[in-house]
Design a protein around this motif. Structure first.
Motif, PDB file in Angstrom:
ATOM      1  N   GLU A   2       0.600  -1.030   0.410  1.00 54.96           N
ATOM      2  CA  GLU A   2       0.097   0.541  -0.005  1.00 54.96           C
ATOM      3  C   GLU A   2       0.943   1.033   0.479  1.00 54.96           C
ATOM      4  OE1 GLU A   2      -2.857  -0.676   3.299  1.00 54.96           O
ATOM      5  OE2 GLU A   2      -4.033  -1.872   2.150  1.00 54.96           O
ATOM      6  N   LEU A   3       2.274   1.064   0.226  1.00 55.44           N
ATOM      7  CA  LEU A   3       3.089   2.252   0.743  1.00 55.44           C
ATOM      8  C   LEU A   3       3.465   3.450  -1.418  1.00 55.44           C
ATOM      9  CD1 LEU A   3       6.794   0.926   1.516  1.00 55.44           C
ATOM     10  CD2 LEU A   3       4.315   2.666   2.511  1.00 55.44           C
ATOM     11  N   SER A   4       2.975   4.043  -0.953  1.00 52.19           N
ATOM     12  CA  SER A   4       3.344   5.085  -2.212  1.00 52.19           C
ATOM     13  C   SER A   4       4.046   4.626  -3.555  1.00 52.19           C
ATOM     14  CB  SER A   4       3.378   6.824  -1.975  1.00 52.19           C
ATOM     15  OG  SER A   4       3.805   7.442  -3.382  1.00 52.19           O
ATOM     16  N   VAL A   5       4.509   4.759  -4.715  1.00 53.00           N
ATOM     17  CA  VAL A   5       5.155   3.726  -5.594  1.00 53.00           C
ATOM     18  C   VAL A   5       6.046   4.916  -5.484  1.00 53.00           C
ATOM     19  CG1 VAL A   5       3.524   2.878  -7.179  1.00 53.00           C
ATOM     20  CG2 VAL A   5       3.800   5.638  -7.709  1.00 53.00           C
ATOM     21  N   GLU A   6       6.371   5.960  -5.482  1.00 48.38           N
ATOM     22  CA  GLU A   6       7.093   7.148  -5.353  1.00 48.38           C
ATOM     23  C   GLU A   6       8.736   6.684  -4.403  1.00 48.38           C
ATOM     24  OE1 GLU A   6       5.429  10.951  -4.307  1.00 48.38           O
ATOM     25  OE2 GLU A   6       4.391  11.078  -6.470  1.00 48.38           O
ATOM     26  N   ILE A   7       8.450   5.756  -3.124  1.00 45.32           N
ATOM     27  CA  ILE A   7       8.596   5.476  -2.152  1.00 45.32           C
ATOM     28  C   ILE A   7       9.816   4.604  -2.104  1.00 45.32           C
ATOM     29  CG2 ILE A   7       9.129   4.104   0.494  1.00 45.32           C
ATOM     30  CD1 ILE A   7       6.329   5.653   1.154  1.00 45.32           C
ATOM     31  N   THR A   8      11.033   3.860  -2.732  1.00 49.88           N
ATOM     32  CA  THR A   8      12.126   3.144  -2.870  1.00 49.88           C
ATOM     33  C   THR A   8      12.325   2.377  -1.372  1.00 49.88           C
ATOM     34  OG1 THR A   8      13.145   4.569  -4.840  1.00 49.88           O
ATOM     35  CG2 THR A   8      14.082   3.138  -3.972  1.00 49.88           C
ATOM     36  N   LEU A   9      12.215   1.206  -1.843  1.00 56.82           N
ATOM     37  CA  LEU A   9      13.021   0.155  -0.723  1.00 56.82           C
ATOM     38  C   LEU A   9      14.287  -0.480  -1.210  1.00 56.82           C
ATOM     39  CD1 LEU A   9       9.108  -1.882  -0.271  1.00 56.82           C
ATOM     40  CD2 LEU A   9      10.015   0.463   1.309  1.00 56.82           C
ATOM     41  N   GLU A  10      14.973  -0.005  -2.069  1.00 51.08           N
ATOM     42  CA  GLU A  10      16.046  -0.630  -2.532  1.00 51.08           C
ATOM     43  C   GLU A  10      17.485   0.881  -1.522  1.00 51.08           C
ATOM     44  OE1 GLU A  10      17.818  -1.602  -6.029  1.00 51.08           O
ATOM     45  OE2 GLU A  10      15.906  -1.542  -6.159  1.00 51.08           O
ATOM     46  N   PRO A  11      18.322   0.317  -0.920  1.00 46.76           N
ATOM     47  CA  PRO A  11      19.059   1.185  -0.408  1.00 46.76           C
ATOM     48  C   PRO A  11      20.163   1.724  -1.473  1.00 46.76           C
ATOM     49  CG  PRO A  11      19.716  -0.886  -0.085  1.00 46.76           C
ATOM     50  CD  PRO A  11      18.517  -1.606  -0.921  1.00 46.76           C
ATOM     51  N   GLU A  12      19.847   3.154  -1.308  1.00 45.20           N
ATOM     52  CA  GLU A  12      21.179   3.722  -2.311  1.00 45.20           C
ATOM     53  C   GLU A  12      22.280   3.512  -1.908  1.00 45.20           C
ATOM     54  OE1 GLU A  12      19.777   7.847  -1.384  1.00 45.20           O
ATOM     55  OE2 GLU A  12      18.528   7.639  -1.439  1.00 45.20           O
ATOM     56  N   ASN A  13      22.751   3.203  -0.844  1.00 42.67           N
ATOM     57  CA  ASN A  13      24.435   2.666  -0.943  1.00 42.67           C
ATOM     58  C   ASN A  13      24.609   1.277   0.234  1.00 42.67           C
ATOM     59  OD1 ASN A  13      24.893   4.004   1.459  1.00 42.67           O
ATOM     60  ND2 ASN A  13      25.323   5.745   0.915  1.00 42.67           N
ATOM     61  N   VAL A  14      25.574   0.664  -0.139  1.00 43.32           N
ATOM     62  CA  VAL A  14      25.848   0.368   1.146  1.00 43.32           C
ATOM     63  C   VAL A  14      27.788   0.034   1.548  1.00 43.32           C
ATOM     64  CG1 VAL A  14      25.257  -3.017   1.941  1.00 43.32           C
ATOM     65  CG2 VAL A  14      23.911  -1.831   0.256  1.00 43.32           C
ATOM     66  N   ILE A  15      27.238  -0.510   2.915  1.00 39.10           N
ATOM     67  CA  ILE A  15      29.235   0.000   3.149  1.00 39.10           C
ATOM     68  C   ILE A  15      29.372  -1.457   4.461  1.00 39.10           C
ATOM     69  CG2 ILE A  15      30.410   0.657   5.065  1.00 39.10           C
ATOM     70  CD1 ILE A  15      28.843   3.293   4.895  1.00 39.10           C
ATOM     71  N   PHE A  16      30.043  -2.277   3.283  1.00 37.93           N
ATOM     72  CA  PHE A  16      30.201  -3.750   4.045  1.00 37.93           C
ATOM     73  C   PHE A  16      31.200  -3.452   4.866  1.00 37.93           C
ATOM     74  CE2 PHE A  16      28.994  -4.049  -0.541  1.00 37.93           C
ATOM     75  CZ  PHE A  16      27.912  -4.758  -0.049  1.00 37.93           C
ATOM     76  N   PRO A  17      31.189  -4.658   5.956  1.00 36.42           N
ATOM     77  CA  PRO A  17      31.600  -4.469   7.162  1.00 36.42           C
ATOM     78  C   PRO A  17      33.305  -5.101   6.533  1.00 36.42           C
ATOM     79  CG  PRO A  17      30.119  -6.072   7.370  1.00 36.42           C
ATOM     80  CD  PRO A  17      30.801  -5.383   6.286  1.00 36.42           C
ATOM     81  N   GLU A  18      34.096  -4.326   7.056  1.00 36.33           N
ATOM     82  CA  GLU A  18      35.467  -4.541   6.596  1.00 36.33           C
ATOM     83  C   GLU A  18      36.014  -6.259   7.350  1.00 36.33           C
ATOM     84  OE1 GLU A  18      38.655  -1.814   7.455  1.00 36.33           O
ATOM     85  OE2 GLU A  18      37.082  -0.461   6.050  1.00 36.33           O
TER      86      GLU A  18
END
Length: 48
Positions: A32-48
């Protein structure tokens, strides 16, 4: 009843029926969320 223990030594218990109800509630809320909402992360920081 689902039980599991994590590395913190906490024991987590879930009633399967309540768990399934919550998953279905969240699924409905997401659809039911608006189609304008993005559920994908914009960036990911992986642990070292």
């Amino acid at each position: 009843m689902w039980k599991f223990k994590d590395e913190s030594n906490w024991i987590w218990e879930f009633d399967k029926k309540e768990y399934d109800l919550e998953i279905n509630r969240l699924k409905k809320e997401i659809t039911e969320l608006s189609v304008e909402i993005t559920l994908e992360p914009e960036n990911v920081i992986f642990p070292e």
